[in-house]
Design a protein around this motif. Structure first.
Motif, mmCIF file in Angstrom:
data_model
loop_
_atom_site.group_PDB
_atom_site.id
_atom_site.type_symbol
_atom_site.label_atom_id
_atom_site.label_comp_id
_atom_site.label_asym_id
_atom_site.label_seq_id
_atom_site.Cartn_x
_atom_site.Cartn_y
_atom_site.Cartn_z
ATOM 1 N N CYS A 1 15.552 -57.961 16.509
ATOM 2 C CA CYS A 1 14.506 -57.373 15.665
ATOM 3 C C CYS A 1 13.209 -57.145 16.449
ATOM 4 O O CYS A 1 12.660 -58.086 17.024
ATOM 5 N N PHE B 1 19.064 -61.741 12.236
ATOM 6 C CA PHE B 1 18.759 -60.482 12.934
ATOM 7 C C PHE B 1 17.684 -60.679 14.004
ATOM 8 O O PHE B 1 17.402 -59.752 14.767
ATOM 9 N N HIS B 2 17.103 -61.888 14.095
ATOM 10 C CA HIS B 2 15.910 -62.026 14.942
ATOM 11 C C HIS B 2 16.138 -61.689 16.424
ATOM 12 O O HIS B 2 15.238 -61.136 17.054
ATOM 13 N N PHE C 1 10.363 -56.772 15.252
ATOM 14 C CA PHE C 1 9.231 -57.357 14.516
ATOM 15 C C PHE C 1 9.321 -58.878 14.431
ATOM 16 O O PHE C 1 8.574 -59.507 13.686
ATOM 17 N N ALA C 2 10.263 -59.494 15.159
ATOM 18 C CA ALA C 2 10.506 -60.933 15.004
ATOM 19 C C ALA C 2 9.245 -61.761 15.273
ATOM 20 O O ALA C 2 8.501 -61.500 16.218
ATOM 21 N N MET C 3 9.016 -62.739 14.397
ATOM 22 C CA MET C 3 7.877 -63.658 14.523
ATOM 23 C C MET C 3 8.434 -65.069 14.735
ATOM 24 O O MET C 3 9.641 -65.280 14.620
ATOM 25 N N CYS D 1 10.649 -66.402 12.035
ATOM 26 C CA CYS D 1 11.983 -65.777 11.947
ATOM 27 C C CYS D 1 13.015 -66.569 12.737
ATOM 28 O O CYS D 1 14.201 -66.552 12.407
ATOM 29 N N HIS E 1 13.963 -53.192 5.298
ATOM 30 C CA HIS E 1 14.390 -54.190 6.281
ATOM 31 C C HIS E 1 14.466 -53.571 7.685
ATOM 32 O O HIS E 1 14.933 -52.431 7.836
ATOM 33 N N CYS F 1 13.673 -60.636 4.257
ATOM 34 C CA CYS F 1 12.925 -60.531 5.515
ATOM 35 C C CYS F 1 11.562 -61.191 5.338
ATOM 36 O O CYS F 1 10.913 -61.007 4.307
ATOM 37 N N HIS F 2 11.121 -61.926 6.360
ATOM 38 C CA HIS F 2 9.824 -62.605 6.270
ATOM 39 C C HIS F 2 8.653 -61.634 6.192
ATOM 40 O O HIS F 2 7.576 -62.012 5.745
HETATM 41 FE FE1 SF4 Z 1 12.917 -59.221 11.706
HETATM 42 FE FE2 SF4 Z 1 11.856 -61.551 10.988
HETATM 43 FE FE3 SF4 Z 1 12.456 -59.732 9.144
HETATM 44 FE FE4 SF4 Z 1 14.394 -61.045 10.425
HETATM 45 S S1 SF4 Z 1 12.883 -61.943 9.056
HETATM 46 S S2 SF4 Z 1 14.311 -58.893 10.018
HETATM 47 S S3 SF4 Z 1 13.515 -61.224 12.466
HETATM 48 S S4 SF4 Z 1 10.922 -59.549 10.755
#
Ligand code: SF4
Length: 328
Positions: free
Chosen positions: A293, A289-290, A295-297, A300, A249, A318-319
């Motif tokens: 984060c 967490f976005h 890596f946020a998409m 998310c 994560h 996590c996505h």
């Molecule tokens: Fe990051 Fe998206 Fe995973 Fe959340 S779901 S931890 S925002 S990549």
């Protein structure tokens, strides 16, 4: 298959908070928000996360100090909230607590022998002489001297006070110890002694630990499995060696960045964790967490990720690891 001592299912604790400037409108502080995990006999389960992630509320729910808003804690298959008095009494004996600050949890007016024997007196175990004998045994077990039995808590060092707290927790021969930040108030040199004592006692007395800490280096040293919590939810569950070799994560990766890994075989690509933990009263939509984060998409920000179980038995919320992500 290991025996499951505790089975926690969709456990929630929401506290009603009065909205400012209103008389009758409340909103919810989601301290624990739907956590599910098992505690296996003989293991040390580490629970880690930043302050405010729900670790201590989880501890209170496990100890049945307060009822959950929703969900269950099963002890050997029985719900701790609805169990009968006999079972509850057994549960309260079998599950004991080690506190962060032994000084505040020990009455300064009592002599150490009485403090250690108090749980026996509460549960009406043995005569006064037998309880004193047991207190002496426990003092030996945790590395205190017998002549110290008549001293008061203020006459002991921080490490010795924690040993008194441990002796007290062991008085009733529990099977499960829940330790909440048991070494974080101690000097680093004393921390190692207390952790080694806990490991030694675990072997000798065949204990099972839930070890709650914000300190990943302590969790790494003592835990068999690791649970990572963020804003009242579990975001990752893994065996110790898997977790510290390759956290999955993004929040776990960020937490680990602060911990030196003294192993040349381990290379972690870790990101800096930025921003504050959001409010549990108004958590972000989608993945909580976005906002922090790297890596946020888009997804998310819109949809909360499901918990995904990987082939190696790990769990991650996590996505990146869900449908369309990098499924392992
Ligand atoms: Fe990051 Fe998206 Fe995973 Fe959340 S779901 S931890 S925002 S990549």
């Amino acid at each position: 298959m290991p025996t499951t001592l505790l089975a926690v299912n969709n456990l929630k604790k929401h506290y009603p908070i009065k909205k400012s400037n209103t008389f009758f409108t409340y909103e919810s502080l989601r301290a624990v928000d739907g956590i599910t995990f098992e505690l296996y006999e003989g293991e040390t389960l580490g629970i880690v996360g930043e302050s405010g992630c729900g670790k201590s509320t989880t501890r209170r729910l496990l100890l049945n100090v307060e009822p959950p808003t929703e969900g269950t804690v099963l002890y050997r298959g029985k719900n701790v909230v609805t169990m009968n008095r006999t079972d509850l009494r057994r549960y309260r004996r079998d599950v004991q607590m080690i506190y962060q600050d032994p000084y505040s949890s020990l009455d300064p007016k009592w002599r150490v022998g009485n403090l250690i024997a108090e749980p026996l007196a509460i549960h009406r175990v043995g005569t006064r002489a037998e309880r004193r004998k047991r207190a002496l045994e426990l003092m030996n077990l945790v590395g205190l001297r017998e002549h110290q039995i008549s001293k008061f808590v203020h006459e002991f060092s921080g490490g010795q006070r924690q040993r008194i707290g441990i002796a007290r927790a062991l008085a009733l021969n529990p099977g499960i110890i829940v330790a909440d930040e048991p070494v974080s108030a101690l000097d680093v040199s004393i921390q190692a002694q207390v952790i080694n004592l806990l490991l030694d006692l675990k072997e000798r007395l065949q204990l099972t630990y839930v070890f709650i800490s914000h300190d990943l280096s302590v969790i790494r040293y003592i835990s068999d499995r690791v649970i990572v919590m963020y804003l009242g939810k579990i975001v990752e569950v893994a065996r110790n060696e898997d977790f510290f070799r390759e956290p999955l994560h993004p929040y776990s990766k960020a937490l680990l960045k602060a911990v030196p890994i003294p192993d040349p075989g381990v290379t972690l690509e870790l990101q800096e964790i930025e921003g504050e933990v959001p409010s549990p009263i108004d958590p972000p939509r989608g993945c909580a967490f976005h906002p922090r984060c790297p890596f946020a998409m888009d997804i998310c920000r819109q949809r909360e990720p499901e918990v995904v179980s990987t082939d190696s038995g790990r769990k991650v919320k996590c996505h990146l690891y869900g449908e369309g992500g990098d499924v392992r």
